[in-house]
Scaffold this active site. Structure first.
Site, mmCIF file in Angstrom:
data_model
loop_
_atom_site.group_PDB
_atom_site.id
_atom_site.type_symbol
_atom_site.label_atom_id
_atom_site.label_comp_id
_atom_site.label_asym_id
_atom_site.label_seq_id
_atom_site.Cartn_x
_atom_site.Cartn_y
_atom_site.Cartn_z
ATOM 1 N N ARG A 1 13.030 -13.961 22.337
ATOM 2 C CA ARG A 1 14.078 -14.841 22.848
ATOM 3 C C ARG A 1 15.215 -14.082 23.520
ATOM 4 N NH1 ARG A 1 15.583 -18.467 17.718
ATOM 5 N NH2 ARG A 1 15.402 -16.420 16.733
ATOM 6 N N HIS B 1 -2.745 -3.005 6.945
ATOM 7 C CA HIS B 1 -2.480 -1.623 7.353
ATOM 8 C C HIS B 1 -2.987 -0.610 6.336
ATOM 9 C CE1 HIS B 1 1.093 -2.269 4.781
ATOM 10 N NE2 HIS B 1 1.080 -0.964 4.616
ATOM 11 N N LYS C 1 -5.357 3.604 6.541
ATOM 12 C CA LYS C 1 -4.942 4.891 6.005
ATOM 13 C C LYS C 1 -6.151 5.798 5.792
ATOM 14 C CE LYS C 1 -0.725 3.257 3.733
ATOM 15 N NZ LYS C 1 0.188 4.127 4.471
ATOM 16 N N GLU D 1 6.420 0.476 -5.705
ATOM 17 C CA GLU D 1 7.494 0.791 -4.774
ATOM 18 C C GLU D 1 8.784 0.954 -5.555
ATOM 19 O OE1 GLU D 1 7.068 -1.089 -0.625
ATOM 20 O OE2 GLU D 1 6.409 -2.662 -1.987
ATOM 21 N N HIS E 1 -4.139 -6.092 0.005
ATOM 22 C CA HIS E 1 -4.296 -4.649 -0.166
ATOM 23 C C HIS E 1 -5.168 -4.291 -1.374
ATOM 24 C CE1 HIS E 1 -1.368 -4.501 2.885
ATOM 25 N NE2 HIS E 1 -0.283 -4.411 2.146
#
Length: 512
Positions: free
Chosen positions: A66, A204, A208, A242, A266
């Site tokens: 935008r 993703h 790896k 994490e 995952h």
């Protein structure tokens, strides 16, 4: 007679000694170019591919957003992202050639004229850059916008090329729905515009190097195959931890939670790679066939009140500083029941794995950032070592470290130097950084190149997505009726219920 000299690609990094696959004439359109994913991952990955000589000289990159930007404004955004986040060194010659194909289209997802302008821009690129009518559309947008964007691509005539030799592909970021019913509806909507072979669902983690090394570890070595089964394996732990919180991500995460965000995609994909049978070949269809077999045979262990755990972090100390709890962070309501920690026990009901529990856990604000797969073996049936304390000798384990210290560790018992037969656990370690001189490509490099090549091995098909939701849905329904998640302090390894879940079977979580 001298052999003809091979034409050298001037953009190929001379230090890159591998024989890579190179994309043909093509372009990439990114919806959502103003987001962090685009700035930190996608744009740098595109430059790194160009820097390694893996993109065609006439490659085109189109941004759609935008913002009131001209082509030059977007070009500067890409330039800054590349300079800050690219993995490979900045080379002006590479940038200059890449910049010639950068374009920007302003508009919203419901704006017909903007998509008509996009169609005109792509036609111009086909003529001026030689992209050949081959374009991929990357939807780095909220899932609620998927349907609007793919239908606009169809309306504007962008979902298919002008002739069968041209290809059009769509790339979708997770989450792929929020339960089985929504995943089926999403697949139906997308497949009504793009055939399944043209749909690339990005996970993703599958890009790896260490995740792909699971396949090499298992099927390129005779060492592990005889013991890769229920006769020798006690259990498997798959962890994605994490140490960061969720400040600023409430709009995406609240109502989604750790299980939907990580376990459904995952961790279940990692489970499939660990538990699958050897494929007939490494063609995409054969790899996917074996993964689907595993997911079809996987179910959450019962009773769910004893085989699952969930939690929500509170304030605490982490990395030497005080951090807030989830409910103190902006955007989360004070009565939010969104879990930031999730653990489940899965059963793979095949001849190879019957009776072996697979423990999957993920969480925010845990002790450290780490992703690993630990295959823990059964104890030796007899230990004739009088000088060895039972607590000093654990179980053999093979640990695949996905991040951040990529590699493989094997834990086994060894004699302690001295005049007694005392045995303790030791480790043998393989690290990517020590064994190979070249650095591993970033996951998005591999995945974006595979999209342009039409190589779908590392992308989940719709049946994989739906089977993963079939596994997780019963757990989510159970939690929905079980009240609020248990609290755990930031910097610890999760709620007490997660430890109790393991203790019921005489096991414990590994400390990564």
């Amino acid at each position: 007679m001298t052999a003809p000299s091979k034409q050298r690609n001037p953009l190929r990094d001379p230090r890159d000694k591998r024989l890579p696959r190179i994309a043909g004439p093509s372009g990439l359109v990114i919806f959502g170019v103003t987001g962090d994913l685009s700035r930190k991952k996608l744009m740098p990955a595109i430059y790194d591919l160009a820097n390694r000589g893996l993109l065609p000289p006439g490659f085109a990159l189109v941004g759609f957003a935008r913002r009131d930007w001209a082509d030059q404004d977007f070009m500067q955004v890409v330039h800054d992202a590349v300079k800050e986040h690219a993995r490979t060194p900045f080379r002006q010659t590479v940038w200059d050639q890449l910049a010639e194909g950068i374009r920007f289209v302003q508009g919203t997802f419901d704006d017909d004229s903007a998509f008509d302008s996009l169609a005109a821009t792509i036609a111009d690129l086909d003529r001026d850059r030689g992209t050949g009518g081959n374009h991929a559309f990357y939807l780095s947008v909220p899932p609620s916008a998927f349907t609007t964007v793919v239908n606009q691509l169809k309306r504007a005539g962008l979902a298919s090329g002008e002739n069968p030799s041209q290809w059009r592909r769509v790339v979708i970021e997770k989450p792929f729905g929020h339960d089985l019913a929504s995943a089926k509806q999403l697949n139906k909507t997308v497949n009504a515009v793009f055939p399944e072979e043209s749909v690339f669902r990005i996970d993703h983690y599958l890009g790896k190097e260490t995740v792909q090394n699971i396949l090499a570890l298992r099927f390129a070595n005779q060492l592990y195959e005889p013991i890769w089964n229920a006769n020798y394996v006690d259990h498997v732990q798959i962890t994605m931890a994490e140490d960061i919180g969720l400040g600023g991500r409430a709009g995406y995460y609240d109502g989604i939670g750790a299980a939907r965000d990580v376990i459904q995609n995952h961790l279940l994909q990692l489970l499939a790679l660990i538990a699958m049978e050897e494929p007939v070949s490494f063609k995409p269809s054969d790899l996917r066939t074996e993964k689907v077999k595993v997911l079809s045979a996987t179910r959450p262990a019962l009773p769910l009140a004893e085989t699952t755990a969930r939690g929500q972090y509170t304030g605490g100390w982490q990395g030497g500083q005080k951090v807030p709890g989830l409910l103190e962070e902006g955007g989360f309501s004070k009565d939010s029941t969104t879990e930031t920690y999730a653990a489940i026990t899965a059963e793979v009901n095949t001849r190879r794995w019957a009776g072996v529990p697979f423990y999957l856990r993920t969480g925010k604000r845990l002790g450290r950032r780490v992703t690993e797969v630990a295959v823990v073996f059964k104890r030796a049936p007899h230990l004739p070592f009088d000088d060895t304390a039972t607590e000093e000798l654990g179980q053999n384990a093979l640990v695949v470290r996905v991040q951040p210290d990529e590699g493989v560790t094997i834990r086994f018992g060894s004699k302690v130097p001295g005049n007694t037969m005392e045995v303790r656990d030791v480790t043998m370690d393989f690290g990517y950084g020590h064994a190979f001189t070249e650095s591993s490509p970033e996951a998005y490099e591999r995945l974006l190149l595979d999209v342009l090549l039409g190589e779908p091995s590392l992308f989940p098909k719709n049946d994989e997505v739906e089977l993963s939701w079939e596994i997780l849905d019963p757990v989510l329904r159970h939690w929905a009726g079980a009240g609020a998640p248990e609290k755990y302090k930031a910097g610890t390894w999760g709620p007490a219920s997660a430890d109790a879940m393991m203790a019921r079977t005489g096991r414990h979580w590994r400390r990564p």
